[in-house]
Design an enzyme around this catalytic site. Structure first.
Site, PDB file in Angstrom:
ATOM      1  N   ASP A 210       4.082 -24.113 -16.314  1.00 46.33           N
ATOM      2  CA  ASP A 210       3.462 -24.762 -17.464  1.00 46.33           C
ATOM      3  C   ASP A 210       4.390 -24.644 -18.676  1.00 46.33           C
ATOM      4  O   ASP A 210       4.956 -23.573 -18.927  1.00 46.33           O
ATOM      5  CB  ASP A 210       2.140 -24.025 -17.742  1.00 46.33           C
ATOM      6  N   GLU A 273      14.501 -15.459  -3.460  1.00 49.30           N
ATOM      7  CA  GLU A 273      14.396 -14.265  -2.610  1.00 49.30           C
ATOM      8  C   GLU A 273      13.786 -14.605  -1.252  1.00 49.30           C
ATOM      9  O   GLU A 273      13.950 -13.876  -0.287  1.00 49.30           O
ATOM     10  CB  GLU A 273      13.537 -13.191  -3.297  1.00 49.30           C
TER      11      GLU A 273
HETATM   12  C1  GLC Z   1       0.261 -27.935 -20.212  1.00 48.30           C
HETATM   13  C2  GLC Z   1      -0.959 -28.206 -19.363  1.00 48.30           C
HETATM   14  C3  GLC Z   1      -2.107 -28.514 -20.268  1.00 48.30           C
HETATM   15  C4  GLC Z   1      -2.358 -27.304 -21.140  1.00 48.30           C
HETATM   16  C5  GLC Z   1      -1.083 -26.882 -21.889  1.00 48.30           C
HETATM   17  C6  GLC Z   1      -1.208 -25.499 -22.457  1.00 48.30           C
HETATM   18  O1  GLC Z   1       0.664 -29.046 -20.919  1.00 48.30           O
HETATM   19  O2  GLC Z   1      -0.676 -29.226 -18.435  1.00 48.30           O
HETATM   20  O3  GLC Z   1      -3.262 -28.877 -19.551  1.00 48.30           O
HETATM   21  O4  GLC Z   1      -3.367 -27.583 -22.064  1.00 48.30           O
HETATM   22  O5  GLC Z   1       0.028 -26.846 -21.043  1.00 48.30           O
HETATM   23  O6  GLC Z   1      -1.171 -24.533 -21.443  1.00 48.30           O
END
Ligand code: GLC
Ligand code: CA
Length: 545
Positions: A210, A273
């Site tokens: 993310d 790994e």
């Molecule tokens: C990314 C995710 C989104 C989330 C953001 C914060 O963009 O896809 O859904 O709100 O990160 O974690």
């Protein structure tokens, strides 16, 4: 770059990866929320070894860790457990085993730019400067009670929040319940490597990182640049324009800091790994050049980087061609693209581009024939549109905050319409978000050979049996007009041409020497004409050796 032999192609380059928004996929216990037992019960529609499933190679799960759900799982309060809403660790182990038995590789969403403020680390960290977890987060005294700089949260307002106990601010790039982690702290880094190994040991094949370009922030806390813009594409609907003068923050000191690349190289070390593992990153806010830099030098950072640039283009051959050509020009040597047309954060492609079912087929045709890994968002295989959400049903805090601006993300997150029963086959209870009222269902489309679902299954099956498509090289060829996208896909054993008519016109002269008419192997048309392409037709032909 030489075409790769299909046999040596890793699964995450070869196959279709399905993005499953677990909360909306399948509810196993009638509480209206999708869960792991529900997902397990539907694995066969994802891959059963026959052309009557989607034939996916990878399954990316939206976050299923314990979370207060301030941002629906993107605020994690325990990285080594499963949220009881979604099931138990036993359910997770059963999912891993079930997926493996079907030949599906599992990818978890790893959200480590920030944790929930309910995470034990933050609950400790906020108590005192001396607490051993204090330095897991980013703190600053501020100036006269104000934040130290102009950094804004991506979701609006200042990125700094006051912590009364220690009399200082902490940083949050998203909601204030999502505190940013301090990636300059070696203990935190080791902690995250441990989390990755924990899940890899349980059989996880990869991670989706993310906001992976947000990890490290400017050490000097310099102000971000603000640009005044008077027009900009309407969020979620780039064909419309907002005519409001507004200031756009350029995240020049909060994203894409050089040290983030060091972190990603370390994470890649953990991935390597174990054989066959991969990592795909979400890189937003920046130019294509900056986005593609996250493959690293000679493949030492992310295995794949999502390409989101179709999101901001029109559904037109020349728009798509522009993005494809730029991508291949800028892609580092040996890097493999990852294509995305929809996800849980943007208006579904069908609504964004106003696609009819036949147009949705051309879109999926493009996604599954381009060189690179296709990511398919659940519902996309049905040509699902966004669901209108009445105000009282809005769940996404982003939607609540900005109502009535169309920036909430619930519309693209609604439950799968499995069948026509009450609860749509998704739940025996009340779904957490409404199911699209007029959506055609999975079971309805399953029995209809002309449906978007049947087309997606057939093309996926065809793709998986043709190395030119899943492993081959790609060359764009000039089409008859700017209505068509034409390209060659070649592997040592196969030469194919793909022609996609992205228009409502019959195109009389198919790409000349390209002769798509001669040996059609696959088409959206039952009887493809040798002289022309039907509106929106997707045609794959043998180009001869
Ligand atoms: C990314 C995710 C989104 C989330 C953001 C914060 O963009 O896809 O859904 O709100 O990160 O974690
Ligand atoms: Ca449930």
């Amino acid at each position: 770059m030489a075409a790769t032999d299909a046999q040596t192609q890793p699964w995450w380059k070869r196959g279709l990866i399905y993005h499953c928004y677990v909360r909306s996929f399948m509810d196993g216990n009638g509480d209206g929320i999708g869960d792991l037992p529900g997902l397990i019960s539907r694995l066969d529609v994802l891959r059963d070894g026959t052309p009557s499933s989607l034939g996916i190679e990878g399954l990316w799960l939206s976050p299923v860790y314990p979370s207060p759900n301030r941002d629906f799982g993107y605020d994690i309060s325990d990285y080594r457990a499963i949220d009881p809403t979604y099931g138990t660790m036993d359910d997770f182990d059963r999912l891993v085993a079930g997926a493996r038995a079907q030949g599906i590789h599992l990818i978890m969403d790893l959200v480590v730019n920030h944790s929930s403020t309910e995470h034990a680390w933050f609950r400790q960290a906020r108590t005192s400067h001396e607490n051993p977890f204090h330095d897991y987060y980013l703190w600053n005294d501020g100036v006269n009670g104000n934040p130290p700089n102009n950094w804004g949260s991506t979701f609006g307002g200042s990125a700094w929040e006051w912590n009364e106990q220690t009399h200082e601010f902490y940083l949050h790039s998203f909601f204030k319940e999502q505190a940013d982690l301090n990636w300059r702290n070696p203990r935190l880094r080791e902690e995250v490597r441990g989390i990755m190994r924990f899940w890899m040991d349980r059989g996880v094949d990869g991670f989706r990182l993310d906001v992976a370009n947000y990890y490290v922030k400017d050490a000097q806390l310099r102000d971000n640049t603000h640009e005044l813009i008077i027009t900009q594409p309407m969020p979620g609907n780039p064909s419309k324009t907002l005519f409001i003068p507004m200031s756009r923050e350029v995240y020049d000191h909060t994203v894409d800091q050089p040290e983030t690349h060091d972190v990603l190289r370390e994470m890649r070390g953990v991935i390597d790994e174990k054989p066959g593992r991969m990592v795909v990153g979400e890189i937003t806010q920046r130019t294509l050049t900056q986005v593609l830099s996250y493959y690293g030098d000679h493949d030492n950072e992310l295995s794949l980087v999502f390409n989101f640039f179709f999101f901001v283009r029109h559904f037109r051959a020349k728009d798509f061609r522009g993005i494809i050509e730029q991508t291949f020009t800028l892609l580092p040597e040996g890097a493999w693209p990852a294509w995305v047309l929809s996800n849980h954060d943007v208006v579904r492609a069908v609504s964004r581009y106003h696609l009819t079912p036949v147009m949705a087929k051309s879109m999926i045709g493009l996604l599954l024939t381009l060189k690179g890994t296709p990511f398919l968002y659940n519902g996309e295989e049905l040509g699902l549109a966004n669901t209108p959400i009445p105000r009282r049903m809005v769940q996404d805090p982003v939607g609540k905050r900005y109502w009535p601006l169309p920036v909430g993300r619930d519309g693209e997150r609604t439950p799968m319409p499995w069948d026509a029963s009450p609860g749509s086959g998704f739940t025996t209870g009340t779904p957490w978000l409404p199911v699209h009222a007029s959506a055609t269902t999975y079971s309805g489309q399953s029995g209809d050979p002309a449906s978007v679902l049947s087309f997606t299954r057939q093309l996926s099956w065809f793709r998986s049996h043709h190395p030119a498509l899943h492993a081959g090289d790609m060359t764009i060829v000039d089409g008859p007009s700017d209505t068509c996208l034409c390209f060659a896909r070649t592997s040592p054993a196969e030469h194919m041409t793909v022609t996609i008519n992205l228009s409502s016109q019959v195109v009389p002269t198919p790409c000349s020497s390209f002769a798509s008419g001669q040996n059609p192997l696959f088409s959206t048309e039952d009887q493809p004409s040798t002289h022309s392409l039907a509106p929106w037709e997707v045609r794959i032909a043998a180009a001869g050796a």
